[in-house]
Design a protein around this motif. Structure first.
Motif, short mmCIF file in Angstrom:
data_model
loop_
_atom_site.label_atom_id
_atom_site.label_comp_id
_atom_site.label_asym_id
_atom_site.label_seq_id
_atom_site.Cartn_x
_atom_site.Cartn_y
_atom_site.Cartn_z
N GLY A 91 0.17 1.28 -0.23
CA GLY A 91 0.16 2.48 -1.07
C GLY A 91 -1.24 2.77 -1.59
N ASP A 92 -1.96 1.73 -2.00
CA ASP A 92 -3.34 1.92 -2.47
C ASP A 92 -4.21 2.51 -1.36
OD1 ASP A 92 -2.76 0.77 -4.94
OD2 ASP A 92 -3.35 -1.25 -4.30
N LEU A 93 -4.07 1.96 -0.16
CA LEU A 93 -4.86 2.44 0.97
C LEU A 93 -4.61 3.92 1.22
CD1 LEU A 93 -4.58 -0.30 3.77
CD2 LEU A 93 -6.65 0.42 2.57
N PHE A 94 -3.32 4.29 1.23
CA PHE A 94 -2.98 5.68 1.53
C PHE A 94 -3.51 6.61 0.44
CE2 PHE A 94 -0.53 9.48 2.19
CZ PHE A 94 -0.45 9.56 3.57
N SER A 139 6.95 2.83 -4.13
CA SER A 139 8.02 2.53 -5.09
C SER A 139 8.26 1.04 -5.27
CB SER A 139 9.33 3.19 -4.63
OG SER A 139 9.74 2.66 -3.39
N GLY A 140 7.57 0.22 -4.49
CA GLY A 140 7.80 -1.21 -4.56
C GLY A 140 9.06 -1.63 -3.81
N ALA A 141 9.66 -0.72 -3.06
CA ALA A 141 10.84 -1.04 -2.28
C ALA A 141 10.44 -1.72 -0.97
CB ALA A 141 11.65 0.22 -1.99
N ALA A 182 4.06 -0.81 -10.27
CA ALA A 182 3.12 -1.92 -10.08
C ALA A 182 3.55 -2.73 -8.86
CB ALA A 182 3.08 -2.80 -11.32
N VAL A 183 2.73 -2.73 -7.84
CA VAL A 183 3.02 -3.46 -6.60
C VAL A 183 1.84 -4.39 -6.31
CG1 VAL A 183 3.56 -3.26 -4.15
CG2 VAL A 183 4.31 -1.48 -5.73
#
Length: 273
Positions: A4-7, A78-80, A172-173
């Motif tokens: 997610g951070d990368l995207f 979403s951390g899913a 938070a992931v």
């Protein structure tokens, strides 16, 4: 970093927003459009979560549609955990894979809906409410009573929640957190679910880019299904990490391969020899 951070870095900091990212048959989605869809998917998954005593696992039982990519990035935000369900599974084996991974949400398509309805009573954590169907390209959009399309569910939640539904949930992931469960082929018994963390995806993408000199000018072609490690690790995640493009069609076609390569300007493709 997480996936997610990368995207988000590519979209929010590095100016990739208006560039094309997903190329699918005659459709194109920019990085911004993909991010917007992924945020909606992320908030949908979080809203549908009904068990806090087990992790939020989202089963995806679908061919290589853009919605698979939206779900993957939506899980990252979403951390899913996305559970890639092999589309050749049927009956008891299909129910076993979904239950084995504690899926609380199941995203499928019209082609497999009869199979899902046939095992619905055997699913432990998925009820009608948590079955979502990717069907907006279908002429006949009718669905069994109690089952909704992913697009209609998104519209319903957006109307219910308001502007907050369109905002990144900012969960938070950690890099060590799981992002995807990928099943083995099952050549020695039932398929085994392999846990893959954000860190594993990110580190693999760095190694891949170094070895192949993959850059943001490259276009990956996912010949294998996106529930397969070959396509996620060698086509999807390099495009996310390096700012390239991911191209695919619903299902691989030998006769359509070279036309697709020319149409999309493919520079990398993955396969199993």
């Amino acid at each position: 970093m997480t996936v997610g951070d990368l995207f988000k870095k590519k979209v929010l900091e590095e100016g990739y927003g208006e560039r094309d990212f997903v190329l699918f048959e005659d459709e194109k989605y920019t990085w911004n459009q993909t991010y917007q869809q992924a945020v909606k998917y992320a908030n949908t998954f979080l809203r549908l979560r009904h068990r806090n005593d087990i992790p939020l696992h989202v089963g995806v039982f679908m061919e290589n549609y853009p919605e698979f990519v939206f779900a993957y990035i939506g899980c990252a935000l979403s951390g899913a955990v996305l559970v890639g369900i092999n589309t050749t599974q049927r009956g008891a084996a299909l129910a076993r894979d979904i239950n084995h991974c504690d899926c609380q949400v199941l995203l499928t398509e019209n082609r497999f809906l009869d199979e899902v309805m046939g095992i619905k009573k055997d699913l432990q954590f998925v009820t009608d409410r948590e079955i979502l169907v990717n069907n907006h390209r279908e002429k006949d959009k009718s669905l069994p009573r109690g089952i909704m399309s992913i697009n209609d569910k998104i519209k319903e939640l957006e109307a219910e929640i308001g502007p907050a539904f369109l905002k990144d949930p900012n969960v938070a992931v950690k890099p060590e957190d799981w992002l995807m469960v990928i099943f083995t082929s099952g050549s020695t018994g039932a398929p085994k679910g392999i846990m893959n963390s954000h860190k594993k995806f990110v580190e693999t993408s760095v190694t891949f880019a170094e070895r192949t000199r993959y850059t943001d000018k490259d276009v990956s072609y996912a010949a294998m299904p996106l529930f397969h490690s070959n396509s996620t690790f060698l086509a999807l995640i390099p495009a996310i990490a390096q700012g390239g493009k991911i191209s695919t069609r619903r299902k691989f076609s030998a006769s359509g391969f070279l036309p697709d390569v020319r149409k999309f300007g493919v520079t990398f493709f993955n396969y199993v020899g």
